[in-house]
Design a protein around this motif. Structure first.
Motif, PDB file in Angstrom:
ATOM      1  N   VAL A  50       0.841  -1.190   0.000  1.00 43.15           N
ATOM      2  CA  VAL A  50       0.000   0.000   0.000  1.00 43.15           C
ATOM      3  C   VAL A  50       0.881   1.246   0.000  1.00 43.15           C
ATOM      4  CG1 VAL A  50      -1.741   1.319   1.255  1.00 43.15           C
ATOM      5  CG2 VAL A  50      -1.867  -1.183   1.211  1.00 43.15           C
ATOM      6  N   GLY A  51       0.602   2.169  -0.903  1.00 41.00           N
ATOM      7  CA  GLY A  51       1.359   3.413  -0.976  1.00 41.00           C
ATOM      8  C   GLY A  51       2.575   3.353  -1.878  1.00 41.00           C
ATOM      9  N   GLU A  52       2.930   2.151  -2.360  1.00 41.48           N
ATOM     10  CA  GLU A  52       4.010   2.043  -3.333  1.00 41.48           C
ATOM     11  C   GLU A  52       3.444   2.192  -4.741  1.00 41.48           C
ATOM     12  OE1 GLU A  52       7.175  -0.904  -1.057  1.00 41.48           O
ATOM     13  OE2 GLU A  52       5.846  -1.749  -2.582  1.00 41.48           O
ATOM     14  N   HIS A  53       4.281   2.645  -5.658  1.00 42.20           N
ATOM     15  CA  HIS A  53       3.834   2.859  -7.037  1.00 42.20           C
ATOM     16  C   HIS A  53       4.734   2.079  -7.993  1.00 42.20           C
ATOM     17  CE1 HIS A  53       1.547   5.919  -5.096  1.00 42.20           C
ATOM     18  NE2 HIS A  53       2.569   6.743  -4.936  1.00 42.20           N
ATOM     19  N   THR A 147      -2.356   3.238  -4.051  1.00 45.22           N
ATOM     20  CA  THR A 147      -1.233   2.743  -4.846  1.00 45.22           C
ATOM     21  C   THR A 147      -1.540   3.019  -6.306  1.00 45.22           C
ATOM     22  OG1 THR A 147      -0.620   1.016  -3.266  1.00 45.22           O
ATOM     23  CG2 THR A 147       0.023   0.678  -5.564  1.00 45.22           C
ATOM     24  N   ILE A 148      -0.565   3.519  -7.047  1.00 49.50           N
ATOM     25  CA  ILE A 148      -0.780   3.893  -8.446  1.00 49.50           C
ATOM     26  C   ILE A 148       0.180   3.112  -9.338  1.00 49.50           C
ATOM     27  CG2 ILE A 148      -0.720   5.778 -10.126  1.00 49.50           C
ATOM     28  CD1 ILE A 148      -1.457   7.683  -7.851  1.00 49.50           C
ATOM     29  N   CYS A 166       8.010   6.673  -8.441  1.00 45.88           N
ATOM     30  CA  CYS A 166       7.524   5.295  -8.355  1.00 45.88           C
ATOM     31  C   CYS A 166       8.545   4.424  -7.624  1.00 45.88           C
ATOM     32  CB  CYS A 166       7.258   4.740  -9.743  1.00 45.88           C
ATOM     33  SG  CYS A 166       5.811   5.490 -10.542  1.00 45.88           S
ATOM     34  N   SER A 167       8.051   3.592  -6.728  1.00 43.72           N
ATOM     35  CA  SER A 167       8.922   2.732  -5.935  1.00 43.72           C
ATOM     36  C   SER A 167       9.573   1.648  -6.776  1.00 43.72           C
ATOM     37  CB  SER A 167       8.110   2.063  -4.813  1.00 43.72           C
ATOM     38  OG  SER A 167       7.236   2.964  -4.181  1.00 43.72           O
ATOM     39  N   HIS A 168       8.883   1.230  -7.839  1.00 44.13           N
ATOM     40  CA  HIS A 168       9.352   0.106  -8.647  1.00 44.13           C
ATOM     41  C   HIS A 168       9.157   0.417 -10.131  1.00 44.13           C
ATOM     42  CE1 HIS A 168       9.244  -2.213  -4.891  1.00 44.13           C
ATOM     43  NE2 HIS A 168       8.017  -1.744  -4.725  1.00 44.13           N
ATOM     44  N   THR A 169       9.969  -0.216 -10.961  1.00 39.05           N
ATOM     45  CA  THR A 169       9.841  -0.115 -12.413  1.00 39.05           C
ATOM     46  C   THR A 169       9.808  -1.508 -13.006  1.00 39.05           C
ATOM     47  OG1 THR A 169      11.089   1.967 -12.446  1.00 39.05           O
ATOM     48  CG2 THR A 169      10.856   0.798 -14.542  1.00 39.05           C
TER      49      THR A 169
END
Length: 199
Positions: A50-53, A147-148, A166-169
């Protein structure tokens, strides 16, 4: 084990183990894929908290839209609310304003497919304002329970600021090794024949 077999060409969502699935309460994370780390002799779930993008970048027919559909389905199975935003400037404008003003008691997943097309569809003055509001939403999303997941053909240019938040790609197939590197990919990870959905 000391050695893992290669990941399968296709991996059904049902085959992805998630500790929090099948519970009465919404989970704090959603698993939507598998990550192979041969140098560490490890395979684990690809997951979002939750809250990560997540920023999904890939070329034509690389599986971007299917990736977003899979993530939404994983979220629904874990008790999250979901909303898929299509490239429509009026809906995009209204959604960002609504999300910035609200807070949700259950996790809320928003997917924005082809955000590069959407961004380019705004008139110049509205584009700047919408991008500013979207950036603000990304920063405050964890406090809102949001989360987006964004998808685009590029992670550079005007979209670079979104990508940075964004936290991740997830890097899907791109047209060339040079394009892979230009979009921030590790040269050693480039494969010229990745099937749709593999990154």
């Amino acid at each position: 084990p000391l050695w893992y077999p290669p990941l399968p060409a296709q991996l059904p969502l049902n085959a992805i183990a998630a500790d929090s699935q099948n519970t009465d309460e919404p989970s704090e994370s959603i698993a939507f894929g598998r990550v192979d780390q041969p140098e560490l002799q490890r395979q684990e779930n690809a997951a979002l908290r939750v809250g990560e993008h997540l920023y999904v970048v890939g070329g034509r027919r690389s599986g971007r839209t299917t990736a977003l559909q899979t993530i939404r389905e994983a979220a629904r199975r874990n008790g999250w609310q979901t909303y898929a935003l299509e490239p429509n400037v009026e809906a995009a404008w209204d959604l960002v304003q609504l999300l910035r003003a609200g807070t949700w008691n259950t996790p809320y997943l928003i997917t924005i497919d082809d955000v590069d097309i959407l961004e380019a569809s705004f008139a110049d003055d509205h584009r700047t304002a919408w991008m500013s509001d979207l950036l603000a939403l990304l920063r405050m999303a964890k406090q809102r329970g949001i989360t987006i997941v964004l998808s685009a053909t590029t992670a550079s240019g005007p979209l670079g600021k979104l990508h940075q938040l964004c936290s991740h790609t997830l890097m899907l197939q791109l047209s060339s090794r040079n394009e892979w590197i230009l979009q921030g990919g590790d040269p050693s990870h480039y494969q010229s024949t990745m099937p749709p959905g593999r990154g």
